[in-house]
Design a protein around this motif. Structure first.
Motif, short mmCIF file in Angstrom:
data_model
loop_
_atom_site.label_atom_id
_atom_site.label_comp_id
_atom_site.label_asym_id
_atom_site.label_seq_id
_atom_site.Cartn_x
_atom_site.Cartn_y
_atom_site.Cartn_z
N UNK A 16 1.09 -1.33 -0.53
CA UNK A 16 -0.14 -0.47 0.40
C UNK A 16 1.26 1.67 0.01
N UNK A 17 1.85 0.87 0.86
CA UNK A 17 2.61 2.39 1.01
C UNK A 17 3.40 2.67 -0.70
N UNK A 18 3.36 2.26 -1.36
CA UNK A 18 4.42 1.75 -2.31
C UNK A 18 3.87 1.73 -3.64
N UNK A 19 2.81 1.95 -3.47
CA UNK A 19 1.24 2.09 -4.57
C UNK A 19 0.92 3.63 -3.90
N UNK A 20 0.73 3.97 -3.11
CA UNK A 20 0.74 5.18 -2.56
C UNK A 20 1.21 6.54 -3.23
N UNK A 21 2.74 5.42 -3.29
CA UNK A 21 3.54 6.65 -3.97
C UNK A 21 3.79 6.60 -5.14
N UNK A 22 3.33 5.63 -5.93
CA UNK A 22 3.87 5.77 -7.84
C UNK A 22 2.21 6.49 -7.33
N UNK A 23 0.94 6.04 -6.84
CA UNK A 23 0.31 6.47 -7.53
C UNK A 23 0.75 8.33 -7.21
N UNK A 24 1.05 9.11 -6.54
CA UNK A 24 1.63 10.72 -6.05
C UNK A 24 2.34 11.11 -7.66
N UNK A 25 3.22 9.52 -8.06
CA UNK A 25 4.43 10.36 -8.96
C UNK A 25 3.41 10.13 -10.12
N UNK A 26 2.19 9.11 -10.02
CA UNK A 26 1.34 9.25 -11.49
C UNK A 26 0.72 10.90 -11.29
N UNK A 27 0.42 11.25 -10.22
CA UNK A 27 -1.06 12.68 -10.76
C UNK A 27 0.03 13.82 -10.15
N UNK A 28 1.22 12.61 -9.86
CA UNK A 28 2.38 14.55 -10.18
C UNK A 28 2.15 14.90 -8.75
N UNK A 29 2.13 14.58 -7.66
CA UNK A 29 2.08 15.00 -6.43
C UNK A 29 3.01 14.74 -5.66
N UNK A 30 3.93 14.06 -6.21
CA UNK A 30 5.04 13.78 -5.19
C UNK A 30 6.53 14.59 -5.64
N UNK A 31 7.24 14.61 -4.56
CA UNK A 31 8.54 15.43 -4.82
C UNK A 31 9.28 14.50 -5.65
N UNK A 32 9.82 15.13 -6.16
CA UNK A 32 11.26 14.09 -7.72
C UNK A 32 11.57 13.07 -6.82
N UNK A 33 12.11 13.35 -5.42
CA UNK A 33 13.32 12.17 -4.99
C UNK A 33 12.14 10.82 -5.19
N UNK A 34 11.15 11.66 -4.66
CA UNK A 34 10.17 10.33 -4.18
C UNK A 34 9.40 9.43 -4.97
N UNK A 35 9.54 10.65 -6.43
CA UNK A 35 9.70 10.06 -8.11
C UNK A 35 10.48 8.94 -8.05
N UNK A 36 11.56 9.33 -8.16
CA UNK A 36 12.27 8.03 -8.62
C UNK A 36 12.76 7.07 -8.27
N UNK A 37 12.51 7.53 -6.62
CA UNK A 37 12.08 5.46 -6.01
C UNK A 37 11.57 4.42 -6.49
N UNK A 38 9.84 5.76 -6.40
CA UNK A 38 8.84 4.72 -7.51
C UNK A 38 8.86 4.01 -8.02
N UNK A 39 10.03 4.78 -9.40
CA UNK A 39 9.61 4.33 -10.53
C UNK A 39 10.69 3.20 -10.59
N UNK A 40 11.63 3.53 -9.98
CA UNK A 40 12.82 2.66 -9.58
C UNK A 40 12.08 1.11 -9.28
N UNK A 41 11.41 1.57 -8.14
CA UNK A 41 10.31 -0.26 -7.69
C UNK A 41 9.32 -0.85 -8.54
#
Ligand code: HTL
Ligand code: MG
Length: 654
Positions: free
Chosen positions: A605-630
């Motif tokens: 659930x945590x990583x899904x949340x991060x991925x969703x935030x990234x896709x929706x453009x809500x996330x900070x850039x660093x978190x984007x990278x982590x989620x992308x990698x995962x």
């Protein structure tokens, strides 16, 4: 201070006076009880093997000689004696020791195991390699009576008896698999232990011993007389002998002297020898001895008051209860299990419908093809099987069931990461290997109401059908007549929450993750896909047109899994949205806490949340990278779940 405190490696054991080895075995037993009471584990099998373990390590050198433990769940004593005692409290837990022998863990572990019946073929290969290089190390396979029911073990015996390399097969016969052992060979072994027969055997054995290569054994003293049960002459009806192995036994596997005595003398002989030892599962710990089924795999317990913890109602129980009702309603319904009555929730079913219940032993291939035979004659078989063990029946699913489009239902349990059993038992490949098979359709329920309805629908519709569910607990469905179970809209996904920008397509237990991560965000929609094959391409196409992103999330390996099915639809139908797939990123996932691993692997659930935030453009850039990698890790980098520090208690054993 006990003797065990001075044993840090097998070389220390070799310095213990021989008459004290039985006491070392007792200490080992206490240590295994201590370890399992703290963290759970395969208690009963390990207790039954301590004398054998001590004898093997006393005589041989496990760094050079090869000890090939079948399944590996009986190897706790071996681990303790080979320098892992101080880490035994981490066994089966996140980052801790594996529950089975594992070559990467220790040079003393000759084979990575977990699935049964591999030891004999692997040992044959090792013996051939040794002989090809002119080496002289010993190869010893240790196989249980349960594991010997597997076709692979029997086929390997056939080959060993043909090639006849020098090696020892120790048959550790405790009359038990996880539940009572089954099969004709099992009956035969029971008959071998009948007393009058043994006396005759002793006589025959002595005669067979005199002369030739066996002469050294014949000259042994009175200890040998008691211990030498039988060496069969060529005319004997012993099946192992008939397959070309020298057969010795049965002997008392809890008498260290007796075991040592035979191992030493067998060591002087050429060719393959089977030493049949009789042991008791749970030996020396009264609750485990009297109830070896419950104590096969123990959760942690209080050693002063050992009471096995009741397990919460699980997916397996829900299946077993449903199967009883289905078999009540239709006398053509059968349930087959390959040696997993308890784990598959079939204890009650086996009592309710003994005439339409079949435990075929550890022989998944036989379970599948027997089901095919039943189906050909108009019956309605359900093969209840773990995802990981169906791997053993793959060809049978293709060749015997699916090509013929037969009415066989596969009730696939333990789909997804399984916890303490680890890498060998992960149920994360079945979608990939089943999706490729024509005629076969695959569904996954999100709750027990759907689960039973899907099994019923599968039986009603006919054709090969696979319904899969995870390990663990589930809310019990309300009691209801079979007729009142809801209809299943076969092949249709279900929208659980609408959304505007991102659609999360989830499957089985990841549906809850998707709902959790979506919260009440109006931009995120959640779908329970329910079917991997046929996939609901109509709804998928609509979502891919409506929203900018589709995310798939599954507790399965990414290559070939649910997300792959969705990506095929994207390509075939030229769907416009951007697709992100979350799941196991094609790495071997070891034992650990599944929930934690889901997040470490990028689909909790945590990583899904991060991925969703990234896709929706809500996330900070660093978190984007982590989620992308995962989300896209291709396996070159090992994710955190592969190697972490010891932590949570191990999950339930198989
Ligand atoms: N099917 C396959 C191919 N492999 C495994 N490991 C199982 C099912 C499940 N399983 C075990 S341990 C076990 C089974 C059926 C019983 C083995 O009986 P055996 O040993 O007589 O060989 P014993 O327990 O000491 O009596 C695990 O998954 C751990
Ligand atoms: Mg056994």
């Amino acid at each position: 201070m006990g003797r065990l405190d001075e044993i840090h490696a097998p070389s220390d054991l070799k310095r213990v006076p021989r008459h004290e080895l039985a006491a070392v075995a007792d200490e080992l037993r206490d240590e295994i009880v201590r370890v399992c009471s703290g963290v759970g584990g395969h208690l009963a099998s390990s207790l039954g093997a301590v004398e054998l373990t001590v004898a093997l390590h006393y005589l041989f050198d496990s760094e050079r000689d090869r000890f090939v433990w079948d399944v590996g769940h009986q190897s706790y004593g071996h681990k303790i004696l080979t320098g892992r005692r101080d880490r035994m409290h981490t066994i089966r837990a996140h980052g801790g020791l594996a529950g089975f022998t594992t070559t990467s863990e220790s040079p003393h572990d000759a084979l990575t195991v977990g699935h049964a019946s591999t030891s004999l073929a692997a040992s044959l290969g090792m013996a051939l390699a040794r002989d090809a290089r002119g080496d002289d190390y010993r190869v010893t396979a240790i196989i249980g009576d349960g594991a010997l029911t597997g076709g692979m073990a029997l086929a390997a015996l056939n080959q060993i008896g043909h090639v006849r390399p020098k090696m020892t097969v120790i048959l550790n016969d405790n009359e038990m698999s996880i539940s009572e052992n089954v099969g004709a060979l099992n009956h035969y072994m029971r008959h071998m232990q009948v007393k009058p027969w043994l006396q005759r055997a002793e006589r025959d054995g002595k005669r067979a011993l005199s002369g030739g290569v066996l002469e050294p054994l014949a000259r042994l003293g009175s200890g040998a007389k008691a211990a030498t049960r039988r060496f069969f002459d060529p005319a004997s009806d012993n099946p192992f002998h008939a397959m070309g192995l020298r057969y010795v036994g049965p002997i008392d596997g809890h008498d260290v002297d007796e075991v040592l005595y035979f191992l030493e003398h067998i060591d002087a002989l050429d060719g393959p020898t089977m030493l049949h030892i009789v042991t008791r599962k749970g030996k020396g710990y009264s609750v485990a001895e009297s109830d070896p089924i419950t104590w096969h795999g123990a959760s942690k317990f209080d050693p002063a008051n050992p009471v096995a913890k009741g397990k919460p109602y699980g997916w397996s129980n829900a299946f077993g209860d449903a199967a009883i009702q289905l078999a009540d309603a239709d006398d053509r319904v059968w349930v087959l299990t390959p040696a997993m009555r308890e784990g598959s929730g079939l204890v009650s079913y086996s009592k309710h419908h003994p005439e339409r219940y079949l435990d075929v032993g550890i022989a998944e291939d036989v379970a599948v093809t027997t089901a095919a035979g039943l189906a050909l004659q108009g019956e309605k078989p359900i093969v209840a099987i773990y995802s990981t063990f169906l791997q053993r029946g793959f060809d049978q699913v293709v060749h015997d069931v699916s090509i013929e489009n037969l009415d066989v239902v596969f009730a696939i349990d333990r789909a997804g990461l399984v916890g303490g059993d680890g890498a060998t038992h992960q149920g994360v490949y079945d979608l990939a290997y089943l999706r490729a098979i024509p005629n076969l359709e695959i569904a996954m329920p999100r709750d027990a109401v759907q689960q039973r309805a899907m099994v019923k629908a599968a039986l009603d519709m006919g054709g090969p059908k696979a319904i899969r569910w995870p390990r663990g607990s589930v809310d019990a469905p309300p009691e209801a007549d079979v007729d009142a179970w809801p209809d299943v809209a076969w092949g249709q996904a279900e929208v659980l929450k609408p959304g505007t920008d991102v659609w999360v397509w989830a499957l089985g237990p990841t549906v809850a993750y998707a709902l959790e991560a979506a919260g009440d965000d109006p931009r995120i929609g959640v779908v329970d896909a329910r079917f991997v094959k046929p996939l609901d391409r109509t709804l998928l196409a609509r979502h891919a047109q409506e929203a900018s992103h589709v995310v798939t999330i599954e507790d399965h390996n990414l290559p070939g899994g649910f997300g792959s099915a969705v990506s095929e639809a994207f390509t075939d139908d030229a769907l416009p949205a951007r697709l992100t797939r979350l799941g196991v990123p094609d790495v071997v996932v070891p034992h650990g806490d599944p929930k934690r691993q889901h997040d470490e692997l990028g689909y909790g659930p945590e990583s899904l949340r991060a991925t969703l935030a990234r896709l929706l453009g809500d996330a900070a850039p660093e978190a984007n990278d982590d989620a992308e990698e995962a989300a896209t890790s291709s396996g070159s980098e090992r994710p955190a779940a592969v190697a972490t520090a010891a932590g949570d208690a191990a999950a339930k054993t198989t």
